[in-house]
Design an enzyme around this catalytic site. Structure first.
Site, PDB file in Angstrom:
ATOM      1  CE1 TYR A 105      -4.208  -1.670   5.105  1.00 28.73           C
ATOM      2  CE2 TYR A 105      -3.518   0.603   4.736  1.00 28.73           C
ATOM      3  CZ  TYR A 105      -3.898  -0.638   4.237  1.00 28.73           C
ATOM      4  OH  TYR A 105      -3.981  -0.821   2.884  1.00 28.73           O
ATOM      5  CB  SER A 130      -0.900   0.015   1.242  1.00 26.80           C
ATOM      6  OG  SER A 130      -1.545   1.267   1.384  1.00 26.80           O
TER       7      SER A 130
END
Length: 699
Positions: free
Chosen positions: A589, A576
């Protein structure tokens, strides 16, 4: 072909349905009915024809046209465009050009000159066999029950005993123009015969109507099945059982261990795909006393050994003392010995104009107590090759029980395998797609990015294992992709990447289904959003379990497989933008994604010497089709950025430098690039697919 009763072939002809069809449509109908049962013929085997009067497009006159299955077709699935069409008067005129059996191959070059109505479908080598039978409707099938007769030492006498004068018998002759003339002569001399058995080959039948032809084929095969049941009742098959099969779970575990090793040994020039078969018919053969001498004789029917090579490789193994490590220790020598034996076969039999030796590796591998492995350039061919060898087993079962089984003489087998016409057909095959022969496992395969990635890899010829924890979504994705790309190419595996046993089991399933692995796309994910003081330990651990530990577990199993195969490998992590650029209220995250990226760097270092490449794709704001945006994460991110759900995608688009949305297909394109040879000299790299974000620039 068994010593136990089996159902007879059903007569599936429907008069009402056939009556509503044109004559060419009835040919398709007849063909599909025959090809629907593998006891009649296997995939791609046999052919059918009809002689039909049609209007000549130039003269407007009624002319006789031969409709015959075209080169490379399959009667079970053929449509109208699968048939070649040729003028019968021109085919008959070819007899005046025939210079004798030593020149028969040149007759194939004349077939295009007989084409009717500019049909582009190439006529097959079997065209003269159908053309010169003086009946309007002809079937040529390869039924196990008939080939068992045809491959028996006394096949002529058996044909006479079973069928009397109903059908005749012709000695072995390679398919081609001369055999077509033999069939014509037989028909003229035996006008009441309904067909003929071709030694070591198969069955020809005919009729004056399509239905009559079809029913003759079915009746003759059923008669042979019934005769074999009577003659083999109570007899020991293949000399009786020599060893016992291992339990099913142990058989699959052994297959999972050996198939990647075999695949590695035989994939130096081009990657192969595997298929495992431990069906009752296979186990009966591999566990029998006579398996080795029968296997050494090779197959009989040309269709069989073109798919399976002249003979299989037998892996010596005693299931009563299952020492798999001993098998592994000598497997390389076994494969090398087979190659040397095949090369010697080529040298003994080659002619001055023979094509160069082809892949010398075995296609079929037989293992007592375990089953059969088959390997080929793609999964469908590997499966079909296995099906053909099961047909060969059925033939050997019948022939060796009532008579003495005989394979084709070695030189005859070679002359078909290395037939110049067969070589020309191989040369016409399209160039393989870029990932043909490759196997990919995609975690999170049922989600937006995972499914788009699977579709992209499938378009390039890869086989894909969809791994996902969501069974409902997994089943839907499997159905969708299987329908689009073929069921042979896709397999579903329920997989929780945080569970070590589940991950190991998923890779075992991959090895059994396809023979190994080439590409791992580690994509399983989740997303969470919370200020640090509201981030629970459970939420922190969940992120780490899936995005860090999960990526470690699947990578470790992939590396183990890659190292066993010794043909390299590719790992692509879907990380990501957040792994490089921090975001507010997403510490768990972002940290897990950063760990993911660093794990990829470590693995790139470890894998390089074994040609295992590891790279990363960093998406950002992929909302469409992504399961992580379907729940609280979307609401949480919308709240973080002071917008609503509808405005979030537009906010992300405007935040990007290029002002463009990012879709799952965009990520899939980057993954394909990193998984393919287009990036063959790249490892340890990151591709950002985020429409531009200066914070996540890698340098």
């Amino acid at each position: 072909m068994s010593n136990s009763a089996q159902p007879r072939l059903a007569n599936l002809w429907d008069d009402a349905k056939a009556a509503a069809m044109s004559e060419p449509e009835r040919l398709v109908y007849r063909s599909n009915l025959l090809g629907s049962d593998k006891r009649v013929t296997n995939y791609g085997g046999g052919n059918t024809s009809s002689k039909i009067f049609e209007k000549d497009p130039l003269t407007g006159e009624e002319v006789e046209v031969l409709w015959v299955k075209g080169s490379g077709g399959d009667v079970g699935t053929i449509k109208l465009d699968g048939f070649a069409t040729l003028y019968m008067d021109k085919l008959r005129a070819l007899k005046g050009l025939y210079r004798g059996v030593e020149f028969e191959d040149e007759m194939v070059g004349y077939l295009p000159h007989a084409t009717f109505n500019l049909n582009p479908r190439a006529a097959s080598i079997d065209t003269p066999l159908h053309a010169y039978v003086p009946r309007p409707f002809v079937d040529h099938m390869h039924p196990d029950a008939i080939i068992a007769i045809a491959a028996s030492k006394d096949s002529r006498a058996l044909t006479k005993e079973i069928f009397g004068d109903e059908i005749g018998w012709l000695p072995w002759k390679k398919p081609g123009y001369e055999l077509g003339l033999w069939l014509e002569k037989f028909c003229i001399e035996n006008p009441q015969a309904k067909g003929v058995v071709l030694e070591s080959h198969g069955l020809f039948t005919w009729g004056d109507t399509p239905k009559q032809c079809y029913e003759a084929t079915i009746a003759i095969i059923n008669k042979a099945i019934a005769w074999f049941e009577e003659k083999t009742a109570g007899k020991a098959i293949f000399g009786g059982e020599a060893v016992k099969a291992l339990p099913a779970q142990e058989r699959r575990a052994i297959a999972a261990k050996l198939m990647p090793l075999i695949r590695g040994f035989i994939s130096e020039d081009s990657h192969k795909l595997g298929h495992f078969d431990d069906s009752p018919a296979v186990l009966e053969f591999v566990n029998s006393r006579n398996m080795r001498p029968l296997a050494a004789l090779g197959t009989s029917c040309p269709d069989h050994f073109l798919r399976t090579k002249i003979r299989p490789l037998v892996i010596e193994f005693d299931p009563a003392n299952p020492d798999v490590d001993a098998v592994v220790a000598k497997l390389a020598d076994d494969v090398a010995a087979y190659r040397a034996d095949y090369a010697a076969y080529y040298e003994r039999c080659k002619h001055d104009n023979s094509p160069a030796i082809r892949d010398p590796n075995a296609v079929v591998y037989l293992m007592p107590g375990v089953g059969m492995f088959t390997f080929a350039k793609d999964k469908a061919t590997a499966r079909i090759s296995g099906e053909f060898y099961v047909n060969a087993i059925n033939v050997m079962r019948g022939a060796s029980t009532v008579s003495e089984y005989q394979g084709l003489p070695e030189q005859e087998a070679f002359d078909i395998e290395y037939w110049l016409l067969e070589e020309a057909k191989l040369q016409r095959l399209p160039k393989p797609r870029s990932l043909a022969g490759h196997v990919a496992l995609v975690t999170g395969g049922a989600g937006g990015i995972g499914k788009a990635t699977a579709a992209r890899l499938l378009r390039e010829g890869a086989c894909v294992v969809l791994a996902d924890i969501d069974e409902t979504a997994l089943a839907a994705a499997h159905d969708e992709l299987g329908a689009a790309f073929g069921k042979d190419f896709v397999r579903p595996v329920k997989l929780d990447v945080t569970k070590e046993d589940a991950v190991i089991a998923g890779f075992v399933e991959t090895s059994v289904e396809f023979g190994g692995l080439d590409i791992l796309v580690s994509n399983a994910g989740l997303a969470s959003s919370a200020p640090i003081e509201e981030t629970t330990l459970a939420l922190w651990n969940k992120n780490m379990d899936i995005l860090s530990t999960g990526y470690f577990l699947v990578s470790r199993e992939a590396f183990r497989l890659f190292r066993a195969q010794k043909i390299g490998g590719n790992v692509v992590f879907v990380a990501s933008k957040n792994g490089l650029a921090a975001s507010p209220n997403a510490a768990a995250y972002c940290t897990a994604k950063a760990a993911e990226i660093h794990l990829a760097r470590c693995l790139a270092l470890e894998g390089a010497e074994a040609q295992i490449r590891v790279n990363v794709v960093n998406p950002d704001a992929v909302l469409r089709g992504s399961k992580i945006w379907a729940g609280e994460w979307l609401e949480q991110r919308a709240s973080t950025y002071k917008t609503d759900k509808d405005g979030l995608e537009e906010m992300y688009r405007q935040r990007s430098m290029l002002k463009r949305s990012v879709f799952p297909e965009d990520i899939a394109e980057a993954i394909y690039f990193l998984a393919s040879d287009m990036s063959a000299k790249s490892t340890g790299n990151i591709i950002n697919v985020d429409a531009g974000n200066a914070q996540s620039f890698t340098r």
